[in-house]
Scaffold this motif. Structure first.
Motif, PDB file in Angstrom:
ATOM      1  N   ASN A 175       0.820  -1.217   0.000  1.00  0.00           N
ATOM      2  CA  ASN A 175       0.000   0.000   0.000  1.00  0.00           C
ATOM      3  C   ASN A 175       0.848   1.259   0.000  1.00  0.00           C
ATOM      4  O   ASN A 175       0.405   2.314   0.462  1.00  0.00           O
ATOM      5  N   LEU A 176       2.059   1.146  -0.556  1.00  0.00           N
ATOM      6  CA  LEU A 176       2.962   2.295  -0.626  1.00  0.00           C
ATOM      7  C   LEU A 176       2.866   2.953  -1.999  1.00  0.00           C
ATOM      8  O   LEU A 176       3.093   2.301  -3.023  1.00  0.00           O
ATOM      9  N   GLU A 177       2.538   4.231  -2.014  1.00  0.00           N
ATOM     10  CA  GLU A 177       2.508   4.993  -3.259  1.00  0.00           C
ATOM     11  C   GLU A 177       3.216   6.319  -3.031  1.00  0.00           C
ATOM     12  O   GLU A 177       2.914   7.038  -2.077  1.00  0.00           O
ATOM     13  N   GLY A 178       4.136   6.621  -3.906  1.00  0.00           N
ATOM     14  CA  GLY A 178       4.896   7.853  -3.780  1.00  0.00           C
ATOM     15  C   GLY A 178       6.237   7.607  -3.110  1.00  0.00           C
ATOM     16  O   GLY A 178       6.386   6.761  -2.234  1.00  0.00           O
ATOM     17  N   VAL A 179       7.228   8.381  -3.537  1.00  0.00           N
ATOM     18  CA  VAL A 179       8.592   8.151  -3.087  1.00  0.00           C
ATOM     19  C   VAL A 179       8.771   8.465  -1.605  1.00  0.00           C
ATOM     20  O   VAL A 179       9.615   7.860  -0.933  1.00  0.00           O
ATOM     21  N   ARG A 180       7.986   9.395  -1.061  1.00  0.00           N
ATOM     22  CA  ARG A 180       8.169   9.737   0.351  1.00  0.00           C
ATOM     23  C   ARG A 180       7.679   8.611   1.251  1.00  0.00           C
ATOM     24  O   ARG A 180       8.326   8.270   2.248  1.00  0.00           O
ATOM     25  N   ALA A 181       6.541   8.026   0.911  1.00  0.00           N
ATOM     26  CA  ALA A 181       6.046   6.892   1.689  1.00  0.00           C
ATOM     27  C   ALA A 181       7.019   5.727   1.602  1.00  0.00           C
ATOM     28  O   ALA A 181       7.298   5.052   2.606  1.00  0.00           O
ATOM     29  N   ALA A 208       8.166  -3.044 -11.208  1.00  0.00           N
ATOM     30  CA  ALA A 208       7.525  -4.288 -10.761  1.00  0.00           C
ATOM     31  C   ALA A 208       7.407  -4.219  -9.241  1.00  0.00           C
ATOM     32  O   ALA A 208       8.119  -4.911  -8.516  1.00  0.00           O
ATOM     33  N   PRO A 209       6.529  -3.385  -8.746  1.00  0.00           N
ATOM     34  CA  PRO A 209       6.517  -3.085  -7.310  1.00  0.00           C
ATOM     35  C   PRO A 209       6.220  -4.273  -6.413  1.00  0.00           C
ATOM     36  O   PRO A 209       6.742  -4.356  -5.308  1.00  0.00           O
ATOM     37  N   GLU A 210       5.412  -5.221  -6.874  1.00  0.00           N
ATOM     38  CA  GLU A 210       5.076  -6.360  -6.020  1.00  0.00           C
ATOM     39  C   GLU A 210       6.143  -7.445  -6.061  1.00  0.00           C
ATOM     40  O   GLU A 210       6.495  -8.027  -5.036  1.00  0.00           O
ATOM     41  N   SER A 211       6.660  -7.721  -7.225  1.00  0.00           N
ATOM     42  CA  SER A 211       7.635  -8.818  -7.344  1.00  0.00           C
ATOM     43  C   SER A 211       9.044  -8.411  -6.946  1.00  0.00           C
ATOM     44  O   SER A 211       9.926  -9.259  -6.845  1.00  0.00           O
ATOM     45  N   ARG A 212       9.268  -7.102  -6.718  1.00  0.00           N
ATOM     46  CA  ARG A 212      10.604  -6.648  -6.326  1.00  0.00           C
ATOM     47  C   ARG A 212      10.648  -6.108  -4.890  1.00  0.00           C
ATOM     48  O   ARG A 212      11.640  -5.514  -4.484  1.00  0.00           O
TER      49      ARG A 212
END
Length: 687
Positions: A175-181, A208-212
């Motif tokens: 549930n992370l979106e954005g570089v600051r989070a 590949a946000p989930e697989s990495r």
């Protein structure tokens, strides 16, 4: 790869060729499609983010759908991340109009020659369009829409704004979106403080946000970061040694907790932050962090079920600099979720300074007026001292510093509990009484409900010379307009002198601090409140469940914490402690040498002076250079009239006098007859 798959992947390139051709032959169809297509919705829900006065993150909250999307601006990001991101993702970002036609043609040629995808052609603008629209792009219609929307974004926003949109919406796993989070979750810090290894990981994740995700797929994340570093090395943006060190640096194996400083304050502000995602407070980050650590340790030492609350404010500006509602939400304390700065409790003896201040203002007493501490009854109320003993005759200053009950009740009996309640309201407090009860003498010993926050307001007003101020915790609040006057300036000056304690019971010099402790009935609440020349501090110690707390007192439990707070800030002299000596008892007027009887004065009651005009609560218009007529009936001449504790008519033989006010506002008028008997009214003068 199937023929259908290759054709689908050729769509971007074909659209790029169509766009080029349209430009060459002067056709406007593609441009019309772009202009007719609404841009993606860029007002996405963001995390409500509560920050300290210097912008440091206190506490973020998830969006209504459960995402961490903490707002960030380009200036809040390490410049290398921006440089490396563009080098890796979109080298011609500042040259194209949303579509990199050269990249599309290159990608199409590589696909045809190799039968597989060798390089992508998606620009950062296209990625932003995809992120904002949340539409599938694995079919021709979706890809066409993405390209059109990318061009639409380019017509609506600057390159800087588009880059900022990417940094706020790029996915980083879960549930992370954005570089600051992502920076907080993976590294526990702001994105302006990243190292090379961390920057490379944040560039690799959105593809590949989930697989990495490094907390779940460590090896994949490790190799993806290495590929980013290889590209940066080839581009000449990093040295071989730096790239090698970054490629071998360990990855975060778990997510960090997000900051949770000033949690009670943040929760309260979040509930009212309906029109913005960023809430800037007046909280001093370093002071708040220091006090939270200290209070958590202190609370643990008190034992199970105990809590401590502290509030610090700048009484000159009204800024609340620290607010600790308890030992912390994660402390394990069962009542940690309760904000004890706002809990209604018995204030014990903390109202005694205001009682004596009202006596000074009314011309009934002076710090060096002698008063008796002896067994006394006031109608049906018979108070006792905390130590159950009696101390005989002493000055009011001594009675206040010893926190004796009977002298305080004797003064309250003369100034009227209703007046005490009214002045508390002027300070910004809301006194609570039992159902059906009215202000009575028991108020002076804690028989009223108040909060720590309200007591800080009161002591802040005393610190300001009697003038209340709208203390606030939101940074944008306008405090130029002062609230009501709680005490006259002259009475407040006398009160501060009376409260001054140059040494405490351990003979430690406290010359710059003016304070009062308090302990409620049954040892349920321990208080310490006071101020110096700039700060006002309130401390409460007790059990949130209102159970007795042994023999804990304000002096033993709250006062040491009060001193600890000032030790962290340092102390500043107060202007009312300028070394000017008070009049001695021998120098005082006759009616101020000794306070009246502590029992109800019923003798000669019919002859007591009564202010006939103006009546209490009257509002009077105040034209320029106007005078207010003063009239008294009863009593014995000569009469002395006081306005806010300052003489306006001395020993007047007539029953009528004139008062020339300095300006609009609240004013307290007092008349004293030849026998020292008084009456008092409060009025409001308006323009």
């Amino acid at each position: 790869m199937s023929l259908k798959g290759r054709v689908l992947l050729l769509v971007p390139a074909l659209l790029g060729l169509i766009t080029i051709s349209a430009g060459l032959v002067g056709l406007q169809s593609v441009r019309k499609i772009v202009l007719a297509t609404p841009e993606p919705i860029v007002v996405q829900a963001k995390s409500v983010t509560v920050v300290a006065s210097n912008g440091t993150l206190l506490r973020p909250f998830t969006t209504p759908k459960g995402y961490w999307r903490i707002p960030v601006q380009l200036d809040d990001v390490d410049p290398r991340l921006l440089t490396f991101l563009l080098a890796y993702e979109d080298q011609r970002f500042y040259e194209h109009n949303g579509i990199d036609k050269r990249a599309m043609l290159r990608a199409a040629g590589q696909l045809i020659l190799n039968g597989r995808i060798v390089s992508g052609a998606s620009t950062l603008t296209m990625q932003v369009a995809r992120l904002l629209s949340d539409q599938p792009t694995r079919n021709a219609a979706g890809k066409i829409q993405q390209i059109v929307q990318a061009q639409k974004l380019e017509t609506k926003f600057t390159k800087r704004e588009i880059l900022e949109l990417y940094l706020n919406h790029a996915p980083y796993g879960g549930n992370l979106e954005g570089v600051r989070a992502a920076s907080w979750a993976y590294f526990g810090k702001e994105p302006k403080w990243l190292n090379l290894a961390e920057i490379a990981l944040l560039i690799a994740l959105p593809q590949a946000p989930e697989s990495r995700r490094p907390d779940r797929f460590y090896e994949r994340a490790f190799h993806a970061r290495a590929r980013v570093l290889d590209r940066l090395l080839i581009a000449g943006l990093v040295t071989p040694d730096d790239a090698d060190r970054a490629a071998n640096a360990p990855l975060p194996g778990a997510r960090h907790d997000f900051p949770m400083l000033a949690p009670h304050v943040a929760q309260e502000l979040k509930s009212v932050a309906t029109d913005r995602s960023l809430v800037k407070t007046t909280i001093d980050y370093d002071l708040q962090a220091s006090l939270e650590t200290h209070i958590t340790q202190r609370s643990a030492g008190l034992g199970k079920g105990f809590s401590i609350a502290v509030m610090v404010a700048d009484h000159q500006s009204g800024d609340i600099l620290a607010s600790v509602g308890g030992p912390g939400l994660l402390s394990g304390n069962s009542a940690a979720h309760l904000n004890m700065t706002k809990a209604v409790r018995s204030p014990g003896s903390t109202l005694k300074p205001l009682i004596y201040g009202l006596g000074f203002e009314a011309g009934l007493a002076h710090p060096n007026t002698m008063i008796d501490d002896r067994p006394s009854a006031f109608a049906d109320y018979t108070p006792e001292n905390f130590d159950t003993g009696f101390h005989g005759s002493m000055s009011i200053s001594e009675a206040l510093q010893m926190s004796l009950n009977i002298p305080a009740i004797a003064v309250l009996d003369k100034v009227d509990p209703h007046r005490l309640a009214s002045r508390l309201q002027r300070a910004g407090a809301a006194p609570r009484f039992l159902k059906g009860a009215k202000p009575g003498l028991a108020m002076g010993l804690g028989g009223v409900g108040l909060t720590l926050e309200e007591l800080v307001y009161l002591y802040g007003a005393i610190a300001r010379g009697g003038s209340a101020l709208n203390m606030h915790i939101k940074h944008e609040v306008d405090v130029t307009a002062s609230k009501s006057r709680v005490l006259s300036a002259s009475a407040t000056g006398l009160l501060i002198k009376a409260m001054q304690q140059k040494t405490d019971r351990h003979h430690v010099h406290r010359g710059n601090l003016i304070y009062k402790t308090g302990t409620s009935y049954g040892y349920r609440d321990a208080w310490a409140l006071g101020f110096d020349g700039q700060h006002v501090v309130g401390v409460w110690v007790g059990r949130p469940d209102n159970a007795p707390a042994g023999h804990m007192t304000g002096a033993t439990a709250a006062l040491p914490i009060f001193f600890d707070v000032f030790a962290r800030m340092g102390t500043r002299p107060h202007p009312d402690l300028d070394g000017t000596a008070l009049m001695s008892n021998a120098e005082l007027p006759t009616h101020l040498k000794r306070f009246g009887k502590t029992t109800s004065d019923v003798a000669d009651a019919g002859a007591r002076p009564v202010i006939a005009f103006p009546r209490s609560g009257t509002e009077l218009p105040l034209p320029d250079a106007a005078s207010v007529a003063l009239k008294v009936r009863g009593g014995s001449a000569p009469f002395t009239w006081l306005a806010d504790g300052r003489p306006v008519a001395m020993k007047a033989l007539r029953r009528e006098s004139l008062y020339h006010p300095e300006g609009p506002g609240f004013s307290t008028l007092t008349v004293i007859d030849a026998k020292g008997r008084t009456d008092q009214v409060s009025i409001r003068l308006t323009n």
